[in-house]
Design an enzyme around this catalytic site. Structure first.
Site, PDB file in Angstrom:
ATOM      1  N   LYS C  99       0.887  -1.176   0.000  1.00  0.00           N
ATOM      2  CA  LYS C  99       0.000   0.000   0.000  1.00  0.00           C
ATOM      3  C   LYS C  99       0.915   1.213   0.000  1.00  0.00           C
ATOM      4  CE  LYS C  99      -3.636   2.259   2.632  1.00  0.00           C
ATOM      5  NZ  LYS C  99      -3.082   2.948   3.809  1.00  0.00           N
ATOM      6  N   GLY C 160      -7.866   9.196   9.357  1.00  0.00           N
ATOM      7  CA  GLY C 160      -8.162   9.379  10.773  1.00  0.00           C
ATOM      8  C   GLY C 160      -9.185  10.455  11.079  1.00  0.00           C
ATOM      9  N   ALA C 187      -9.508   6.066   3.192  1.00  0.00           N
ATOM     10  CA  ALA C 187      -9.278   6.883   4.380  1.00  0.00           C
ATOM     11  C   ALA C 187     -10.494   7.733   4.680  1.00  0.00           C
ATOM     12  CB  ALA C 187      -8.061   7.782   4.187  1.00  0.00           C
ATOM     13  N   GLY C 188     -10.710   7.977   5.965  1.00  0.00           N
ATOM     14  CA  GLY C 188     -11.695   8.967   6.371  1.00  0.00           C
ATOM     15  C   GLY C 188     -13.078   8.436   6.690  1.00  0.00           C
ATOM     16  N   ASN C 209      -9.636   1.831   9.496  1.00  0.00           N
ATOM     17  CA  ASN C 209      -8.784   1.589  10.656  1.00  0.00           C
ATOM     18  C   ASN C 209      -9.249   2.384  11.863  1.00  0.00           C
ATOM     19  OD1 ASN C 209      -6.763   1.264  12.568  1.00  0.00           O
ATOM     20  ND2 ASN C 209      -5.119   1.331  11.123  1.00  0.00           N
ATOM     21  N   THR C 210      -9.024   3.689  11.819  1.00  0.00           N
ATOM     22  CA  THR C 210      -9.249   4.498  13.015  1.00  0.00           C
ATOM     23  C   THR C 210     -10.665   4.371  13.561  1.00  0.00           C
ATOM     24  OG1 THR C 210      -7.683   6.067  12.083  1.00  0.00           O
ATOM     25  CG2 THR C 210      -8.970   6.818  13.965  1.00  0.00           C
TER      26      THR C 210
END
Lengths: 65, 260, 260, 65, 260, 260, 65, 65
Positions: C99, C160, C187-188, C209-210
């Site tokens: 990645k 994040g 992301a996000g 993830n976050t």
């Protein structure tokens, strides 16, 4: 005797709701009735009398959201 | 979640209208996992058997899947009409539950909150358990609760529009002001993410019809909504992070290598 | 869905950072149903065993659940750094997958698309299978594909941030222009409805993830995202209705009773 | 001989990367190495020689998103 | 535009509360170009002269600028309170105009539409010209018009929130259903672009208070709102293009040079 | 505000394409208050006088109103094309200013940021003052500034789409990261409230074309945009209040009457 | 005689509203009055009588939104 | 001599750009020229020679956004 059934004028000979409904072809099936805007439960149909010009609603289950 | 003392596992309720066929309706109900299906009443002429046919399909589903039937008063424009229809529905469907709709305007199918409250009062006095289709108006909600409603069904957007939640702020305020009342988003959900969003806002359940029935593949869409409602519910209870305006690294930057 | 010839059933990919404990990380991975987990590298001093400890946990998950590991180049700010890190990751994790992150700005952690394309070219020539973390820019996407990337990972919003999809229009255009390229929102994503929305827009997968790791209950949130991704995917394939500006009754109005 | 290991100056006696890493306490564990920005694969460490001032990066697996 | 037969050029109405000083209030009114200012009543103890002081400032403005005063019934929670307050306002301010607020909920300051309609009926019978602060509910709007209201003042979002228009769909529907009724957005406008947007949706005017009074520079903000209201009004009447999903070159591509 | 040392009062820039007639173009420019108008070049055959006719109209406006002309490189798809076009524009229009467009994709007309940076470098070395039409990408912005650009023109949404600001977050980040660089929103503005919003976000100016030219009444729309830009600019400088989640009363509640 | 004026108990000697208001310090200024929830217009104050325990509201102009 | 003018093949007799442009009907008006992708400023046209097959672009002002 002329009565308004679901918006259409129909001739019925009986002045009893239960008998009139049979004349109109309603048999066995699940439906609910109101006469002149008042609900007539199934159990009361054999005693409910009709008069010239009465408005009868006969409603059956349908799809709904 | 319970409605009038009836415990339900599934937080998705499904309407039965507008499916391509009875078979697809039945498959969609199964695929959705819904435990409550909505139905209605309409005029039937003598000799006609449409209602009977529909009802035998739904009855079988109800029996096989242990469903609850929630009749509505769709199309009623006055308290009186809605009250009469509710009584007829109670007789035909054999349930005290009634999804009370009193329509105030035909383009948006928005609730007439005046007729709604009036009809709710009368029906509750008559022994009904009322599920009022209402707006996000807090004052109206309070009056419906005062009238004895134990569930509220605010609209997301106009019935059948598929627009999702038109007034997120208003719905949040409703949720915040009545934290213990079961609240069901009743109209306008268009795609699964709308349903998940409603649940993330803390709503207890979602009622879907058109967006399943008119999907190209209603059965798959029913599955999708079933999962979305669970996803949103779990997401709400799992305690989401607060969104941030700017970024924070998700990979810790401590220990970052340096290659010059 | 396949990435570089590897077939995957799950359309959720999960990051391994920022969990409250290794045990919760492991449970979250299981609960999510993810088949790909992202990992990273960092400096370790002699005698320290943190990396070893982390890796033994992930290795066990990988073995037990049949996962694929996707190492990232998080924190790299130049093509050179990212290339070196990718090579080290290949050795440690034993995979050609990378990645590729080349960060261009530290507040938003936005990709440096220039360094990204440069690094992608070099790494692909070196035999890597590159998953570039990129923006929604169509021209950049075209150059990454020309460089040999077979998957693209556009951001939804800053890493994040939990803001969801900042530029729905841009992401739609990306999807429309590259209908056959696997596209992963990277992301996000903050809540399950964001993930469902991404899938409804036609994206192939979502990397989270976050928003799992920092949820109050990460395991439940992992479950929620697993369902949301399926819901959105099914919803997309089921062919949603078009939203309408005004209402359409779901309950047919033909045959409506009249009570005067 | 002074070398920069992960950003800190360290003394190592060996001029072979493999041996120097052992001196520095790296054993058995999974890690990757680079010297002066160039990756040195595990298999090449026993032949990789170090010089005064070399910059060594030793990276291990970690959590990542 | 006319309210109850009074022609007004300016489509901005300004509240008089929460300014840093009477002088800044006066300057802001002038800068805004507003022709209507709202005022209120409060308890005053004997010997106190605050109300007198405020009123002398406003009276001077009214006289110098030819303003109309619109008293409100802010803070009233019942029809009765609002009716009494309206009568007292009529005596003090010498106008039949009354901005009728019946607050239903203290956090959102949303209208109590039941008390509102009741009070409107009574006040109109008593000769008042009522400007009801209401929601976007179409049925409520219809009842207010039936009661004799000739202007409606739907909220954009909660009073003092500065959130802009919470329910654009609902407000559009209101505008569409009552094309000939003067409609004024009454609460929640936070920045000039909100006011312009309201006018572009076809609303007749905007009432602003908090976002001017609490701006760092209220006078400049008053100017800004004055221009924004004109911009949105002109923009609405100028007939905007329809937005498109994709691009259309503004510079004609016919005749484009070719340099190989 | 100054662009390359040229002071401008008006923060609205106007394109000259797609008007119903030259007369309406001229009236619109006047009504807008713009001090900069954009123009282009196209092939003309011998004997044709269209370009001459257009130019004589614009020249007159330029002379009478003291305008600046900003030629563009619309339709160019490579750095080379754009560079050649820029040189020809400099000769014809007698200005070093060039609005540099290098189009990367024909449906969205998005910038090719690679060709853009390359062309910007060459043109700046050739003595041009470059106004690059770019995306909201911060890294690209940094490279354009490094190349010597002293103004940036990020898109709001695709040229001619009238969609407004597609990525408010990205534009905010751009503004925040380059607080001292003149930033002009260049494309996609559809209605005056979009322009006001752009200015409220802190952008220095707005360039409009299609939404004026294709309005039903372009002259009135030009007026509207002129006011909207001023409103947004004043609103930004006046320091708006922070929006609040819930309501706060704008009328002080201290001293509220009690009528029991 | 005790009356409730804007929520506070006050003693007044006069049983005429106009006079009582003067006693309470209300002079010249612009205000409106209600007694027990009923508006008493300025012109009626000289004839309006008060009784022990009456609730009097005296309201003056203020800022409003 | 055949040259490509704005995408169309045209015959011109002169091998000077300035004269060829006159032949093609370009007079007095404001325009810019490029030959084979290279700009030829107005001042250089009298000295710019053309060859068979040259590609000439002649551009005039137009509306732009």
């Amino acid at each position: 005797m002329k009565v308004l059934v679901n918006g259409d004028w129909r001739d019925v000979s009986s002045d009893l709701l239960a008998t009139a409904l049979q004349e109109l072809g309603y048999r066995e099936s699940v439906f609910a009735t109101a006469v002149n805007g008042t609900v007539v439960p199934s159990s009361a149909r054999t005693e409910a009398t009709l008069r010239e010009g009465d408005r009868i609603e006969v409603l059956a289950p349908m799809q709904g959201g | 979640m319970s409605f009038y003392g009836v415990e339900l596992r599934s937080r998705l309720m499904l309407g039965t209208a507008r499916y391509p066929s009875p078979a697809i309706l039945a498959e969609s109900v199964k695929a959705s996992g819904a435990q409550v299906v909505t139905v209605s009443l309409r005029r039937e002429s003598g000799g006609e058997r449409a209602g009977q046919g529909f009802w035998s399909i739904v009855s079988e589903l109800v029996r096989d899947l242990g469903l609850r039937v929630l009749p509505n008063t769709a199309g009623c424009h006055s308290a009186k009409e809605a009250i009469t229809t509710a009584h007829m529905a109670r007789e035909v469907f054999g349930t005290r539950w009634i999804k009370l709709e009193v329509i105030g305007e035909d383009d948006t199918l928005q609730p007439d909150v005046f007729g709604l409250i009036e009809a709710a009062r009368v029906l509750i006095a008559d022994g009904f358990e009322v599920f009022p289709y209402t707006t996000e108006d807090l004052v109206v909600a309070g009056k419906l609760l005062d009238a004895g409603c134990q569930v509220l069904m605010p609209w997301g957007s106009p019935i059948g529009s598929g627009r999702g939640l038109n007034n997120v702020f208003g719905l949040k305020a409703l949720r915040a002001h009545f934290p213990h009342v079961p609240l069901v988003i009743d109209a306008g959900i268009g795609v699964p993410s709308h349903a998940a969003q409603a649940m993330e806002l803390g709503f207890d359940a979602v009622l879907i019809n058109t967006s399943v029935a008119l999907a190209r593949d209603p059965v798959r869409m029913a599955t999708a909504f079933g999962k979305a409602v669970q996803a949103g519910y779990d997401g709400c209870l799992a305690g989401p992070m607060e969104p941030r305006d700017m970024a924070a690294p998700s990979t810790p930057i401590f220990g970052k290598a340096v290659f010059e």
